[in-house]
Design a protein around this motif. Structure first.
Motif, PDB file in Angstrom:
ATOM      1  N   SER A 137     -17.084   5.519 -75.236  1.00  0.00           N
ATOM      2  CA  SER A 137     -16.885   5.462 -76.683  1.00  0.00           C
ATOM      3  C   SER A 137     -15.983   4.292 -77.026  1.00  0.00           C
ATOM      4  O   SER A 137     -15.431   3.620 -76.152  1.00  0.00           O
ATOM      5  CB  SER A 137     -16.277   6.780 -77.187  1.00  0.00           C
ATOM      6  N   GLY A 138     -15.798   4.098 -78.323  1.00  0.00           N
ATOM      7  CA  GLY A 138     -14.976   3.008 -78.819  1.00  0.00           C
ATOM      8  C   GLY A 138     -15.588   2.438 -80.085  1.00  0.00           C
ATOM      9  O   GLY A 138     -16.686   2.835 -80.502  1.00  0.00           O
ATOM     10  N   VAL A 139     -14.888   1.488 -80.686  1.00  0.00           N
ATOM     11  CA  VAL A 139     -15.400   0.805 -81.873  1.00  0.00           C
ATOM     12  C   VAL A 139     -15.229  -0.691 -81.672  1.00  0.00           C
ATOM     13  O   VAL A 139     -14.318  -1.143 -80.969  1.00  0.00           O
ATOM     14  CB  VAL A 139     -14.671   1.264 -83.159  1.00  0.00           C
ATOM     15  N   ILE A 140     -16.116  -1.470 -82.284  1.00  0.00           N
ATOM     16  CA  ILE A 140     -16.059  -2.917 -82.157  1.00  0.00           C
ATOM     17  C   ILE A 140     -15.569  -3.526 -83.466  1.00  0.00           C
ATOM     18  O   ILE A 140     -15.937  -3.063 -84.561  1.00  0.00           O
ATOM     19  CB  ILE A 140     -17.429  -3.496 -81.761  1.00  0.00           C
ATOM     20  N   ILE A 141     -14.720  -4.521 -83.401  1.00  0.00           N
ATOM     21  CA  ILE A 141     -14.170  -5.173 -84.587  1.00  0.00           C
ATOM     22  C   ILE A 141     -15.170  -6.194 -85.103  1.00  0.00           C
ATOM     23  O   ILE A 141     -15.583  -7.098 -84.374  1.00  0.00           O
ATOM     24  CB  ILE A 141     -12.827  -5.852 -84.267  1.00  0.00           C
ATOM     25  N   ARG A 180     -11.822  -7.297 -74.327  1.00  0.00           N
ATOM     26  CA  ARG A 180     -12.219  -8.611 -74.859  1.00  0.00           C
ATOM     27  C   ARG A 180     -12.976  -9.362 -73.778  1.00  0.00           C
ATOM     28  O   ARG A 180     -12.457  -9.567 -72.683  1.00  0.00           O
ATOM     29  CB  ARG A 180     -10.995  -9.408 -75.301  1.00  0.00           C
ATOM     30  N   GLN A 181     -14.205  -9.740 -74.063  1.00  0.00           N
ATOM     31  CA  GLN A 181     -15.060 -10.459 -73.118  1.00  0.00           C
ATOM     32  C   GLN A 181     -15.139  -9.722 -71.773  1.00  0.00           C
ATOM     33  O   GLN A 181     -15.061 -10.324 -70.711  1.00  0.00           O
ATOM     34  CB  GLN A 181     -14.569 -11.889 -72.926  1.00  0.00           C
ATOM     35  N   ARG A 233      -9.306  -9.918 -82.577  1.00  0.00           N
ATOM     36  CA  ARG A 233     -10.355 -10.873 -82.914  1.00  0.00           C
ATOM     37  C   ARG A 233     -11.682 -10.146 -83.150  1.00  0.00           C
ATOM     38  O   ARG A 233     -11.881  -9.018 -82.691  1.00  0.00           O
ATOM     39  CB  ARG A 233     -10.564 -11.874 -81.773  1.00  0.00           C
ATOM     40  N   ASN A 234     -12.587 -10.833 -83.836  1.00  0.00           N
ATOM     41  CA  ASN A 234     -13.939 -10.305 -83.976  1.00  0.00           C
ATOM     42  C   ASN A 234     -14.563 -10.135 -82.587  1.00  0.00           C
ATOM     43  O   ASN A 234     -14.451 -11.017 -81.739  1.00  0.00           O
ATOM     44  CB  ASN A 234     -14.802 -11.259 -84.805  1.00  0.00           C
ATOM     45  N   ASP A 287     -16.990  -9.973 -54.988  1.00  0.00           N
ATOM     46  CA  ASP A 287     -17.091 -10.232 -56.421  1.00  0.00           C
ATOM     47  C   ASP A 287     -17.076  -8.902 -57.154  1.00  0.00           C
ATOM     48  O   ASP A 287     -17.964  -8.076 -56.979  1.00  0.00           O
ATOM     49  CB  ASP A 287     -18.393 -10.988 -56.732  1.00  0.00           C
ATOM     50  N   ASP A 288     -16.046  -8.714 -57.964  1.00  0.00           N
ATOM     51  CA  ASP A 288     -15.959  -7.470 -58.736  1.00  0.00           C
ATOM     52  C   ASP A 288     -15.856  -7.783 -60.225  1.00  0.00           C
ATOM     53  O   ASP A 288     -15.100  -7.165 -60.965  1.00  0.00           O
ATOM     54  CB  ASP A 288     -14.766  -6.625 -58.290  1.00  0.00           C
ATOM     55  N   SER A 289     -16.600  -8.790 -60.674  1.00  0.00           N
ATOM     56  CA  SER A 289     -16.543  -9.192 -62.081  1.00  0.00           C
ATOM     57  C   SER A 289     -17.130  -8.103 -62.970  1.00  0.00           C
ATOM     58  O   SER A 289     -17.952  -7.283 -62.554  1.00  0.00           O
ATOM     59  CB  SER A 289     -17.298 -10.502 -62.288  1.00  0.00           C
ATOM     60  N   VAL A 290     -16.719  -8.103 -64.208  1.00  0.00           N
ATOM     61  CA  VAL A 290     -17.153  -7.102 -65.182  1.00  0.00           C
ATOM     62  C   VAL A 290     -18.124  -7.750 -66.159  1.00  0.00           C
ATOM     63  O   VAL A 290     -17.931  -8.904 -66.558  1.00  0.00           O
ATOM     64  CB  VAL A 290     -15.944  -6.526 -65.953  1.00  0.00           C
ATOM     65  N   ALA A 291     -19.157  -7.038 -66.560  1.00  0.00           N
ATOM     66  CA  ALA A 291     -20.169  -7.590 -67.462  1.00  0.00           C
ATOM     67  C   ALA A 291     -19.579  -7.935 -68.816  1.00  0.00           C
ATOM     68  O   ALA A 291     -18.652  -7.295 -69.301  1.00  0.00           O
ATOM     69  CB  ALA A 291     -21.304  -6.583 -67.640  1.00  0.00           C
ATOM     70  N   ALA A 292     -20.119  -8.963 -69.419  1.00  0.00           N
ATOM     71  CA  ALA A 292     -19.656  -9.396 -70.738  1.00  0.00           C
ATOM     72  C   ALA A 292     -20.204  -8.465 -71.808  1.00  0.00           C
ATOM     73  O   ALA A 292     -21.144  -7.705 -71.598  1.00  0.00           O
ATOM     74  CB  ALA A 292     -20.112 -10.818 -71.011  1.00  0.00           C
ATOM     75  N   VAL A 293     -19.621  -8.534 -72.992  1.00  0.00           N
ATOM     76  CA  VAL A 293     -19.984  -7.657 -74.088  1.00  0.00           C
ATOM     77  C   VAL A 293     -21.061  -8.311 -74.940  1.00  0.00           C
ATOM     78  O   VAL A 293     -20.960  -9.485 -75.290  1.00  0.00           O
ATOM     79  CB  VAL A 293     -18.763  -7.370 -74.975  1.00  0.00           C
TER      80      VAL A 293
END
Length: 476
Positions: free
Chosen positions: A407-411, A463-464, A425-426, A368-374
């Motif tokens: 780093s980064g920005v969220i919409i 995204r997600q 998307r938001n 299982d190599d799933s990535v955490a949700a935001v």
């Protein structure tokens, strides 16, 4: 005179057609000797579960669909009428029916994993009508292969193994199996293509054929004209539940590597880079300075994985792996999976529009190599006065930790403009824009203000928890 000329033309045409038909008939292969030679080594496989609880509404006699490929489940769901509610009951009954073939005189048998999945008992019926209980040596769901062992003396008929790497599109191939329980059914066709990737089957470069394959053929051999096994029939594509001219077989080169590992360890290990990749289309190729769409674009890197430790970066386009050119992104998992964990690999990547060679140690593919949700943003939004028409905000430390991004920005809001047109998307997180890292809201606004016009611009969006690149163009 005119009528005589017409007769001569018709007669000559008919003669030529006759010669052409005769030549084609003489050129068609004769499979009789091949079938006589190989059939004794092909087996029928059935399984049973000692306690089976039928869910309400399932038709009597319907096989257990759990573990079957989706296309086979669809076939059986269409073929058996739905029943009214029934009380579940326990009984011993056959749960699947498939094919297989004998690899060695001491009784090793190869078949598909979905044929024997969840079975309590496995039975192998030989060509001489003997039926023997088999031991499961090991199974590999990712390649849909299972290795069995039967005790039937030491002089069993065996198949001869070929090389799937030598196959070419257009070659004649033959399948022997038990579709719908009709033992030793023979069907023939040609190789339609090689190296096919199917959904959720990232580690098998399937052989596509037009050989008629139906439920029960699973696990049976795909043979070349020399009578050598070059594939294991595994899946079909169908919209009707029946054969539609698209069959897929596991290449024998892949299968024999799996068999060796199952014999030695009872399980299979595959190489792993720890990246999320995507296809490079025309616009992305232009954005990253590639002469043509090719390679695998690295959209995300697993923390502390082999790729990160080996210096691979988000935005790199992998062009070759261990000397093997990566044309489609789906070529990369096939190539990486063949490397044993712990071995070194050499990658050629395109970075900042320049080729770069990297060498790294390949890891073992985890379960299982799933990535955490935001997590949702709680920071204050910035101005939407930018050329994309989106309101963005700084990332919180928690979001950076969850996504392992620096780093980064969220919409926070998508308004009318290019951003809405490309599907932003938001909640989306922008980490790179026009091949530049987005360090903050101020950096995002500056990069946006300087975006070029009338050429493809790339943007990395998370995204997600899953990253991908998209492209857009700004009008002048």
């Amino acid at each position: 005179m005119l009528s005589m000329q017409r007769w001569m033309i018709v007669a000559t045409s008919s003669l030529l057609l006759g010669w052409s038909s005769l030549g084609m008939a003489q050129g068609l292969p004769d499979f009789t000797e091949l079938v006589e030679e190989v059939s004794p080594a092909v087996v029928n496989i059935s399984t049973s579960q000692k306690a089976v609880s039928r869910p309400s509404g399932m038709a009597p006699g319907m096989p257990d669909l759990e573990g079957m490929p989706p296309l086979f489940r669809e076939f059986f769901e269409r073929g058996f009428p739905q029943q009214g509610p029934q009380a579940p009951r326990e009984r011993e009954a056959p749960q699947s029916l498939g094919s297989g073939f004998i690899l060695s005189k001491d009784g090793y048998v190869l078949t598909n994993n979905h044929v024997i999945a969840d079975a309590d008992e496995i039975f192998v019926r030989l060509s001489d009508r003997r039926e023997l209980q088999a031991e499961l040596v090991g199974a590999d769901p990712r390649s849909d292969l299972a290795l069995l062992k039967i005790e039937a003396g030491d002089d069993l008929p065996v198949v001869r193994m070929g090389k799937s790497s030598d196959l070419k599109a257009g070659e004649w191939v033959l399948a022997i199996g038990s579709p719908f329980g009709f033992d030793y059914s023979v069907t023939a066709g040609i190789v339609s293509a090689k190296g096919r990737s199917l959904p959720n089957e990232s580690y098998v470069p399937f052989i596509q054929t037009d050989v008629a394959i139906n439920p029960g053929n699973s696990g049976g051999p795909l043979l070349n004209l020399d009578g050598e096994v070059i594939g294991i029939n595994s899946q079909i594509f169908t919209r009707s539940g029946g054969f539609m001219g698209l069959s897929f077989a596991i290449p024998v080169d892949v299968a024999m590597d799996v068999v060796q590992q199952l014999k030695e360890d009872g399980s299979v290990q595959r190489g792993w880079l720890g990246v999320v990749i995507q296809e490079v289309n025309k616009d992305l190729a232009e954005s990253f300075g590639l002469p043509k769409p090719a390679g695998a674009l690295v959209a995300q890197i697993q923390p502390d994985g082999p790729a990160e430790k080996g210096g691979l970066q988000v935005g790199d386009v992998i062009l070759s792996f261990n000397g093997e050119e990566i044309i489609m992104s789906s070529d990369l998992p096939h190539a990486v999976g063949r490397v044993r964990p712990g071995e070194d690999a050499t990658l050629v990547v395109m970075r900042d529009k320049k080729r770069k060679t990297l060498k790294m140690e390949i890891g073992a593919l985890p379960e299982d190599d799933s990535v955490a949700a935001v997590a949702p943003s709680t920071s204050a939004p910035a101005s939407a006065d930018n050329r994309l028409g989106v309101v963005v905000a700084e990332l919180t430390e928690e979001q950076k930790s969850n996504l392992d991004v620096r780093s980064g920005v969220i919409i926070r809001e998508v308004r009318q403009g290019p951003g809405a047109m490309v599907g932003l998307r938001n909640g989306d997180i922008i980490t790179n824009l026009d091949n530049q890292p987005v360090e903050s809201v101020d950096a995002f606004e500056k990069i946006t203000a300087d975006l070029p016009t009338n050429r493809s611009v790339s943007m990395r969006v998370i995204r997600q928890g899953r990253a991908s690149y998209i492209t857009f163009r700004l009008a002048s």
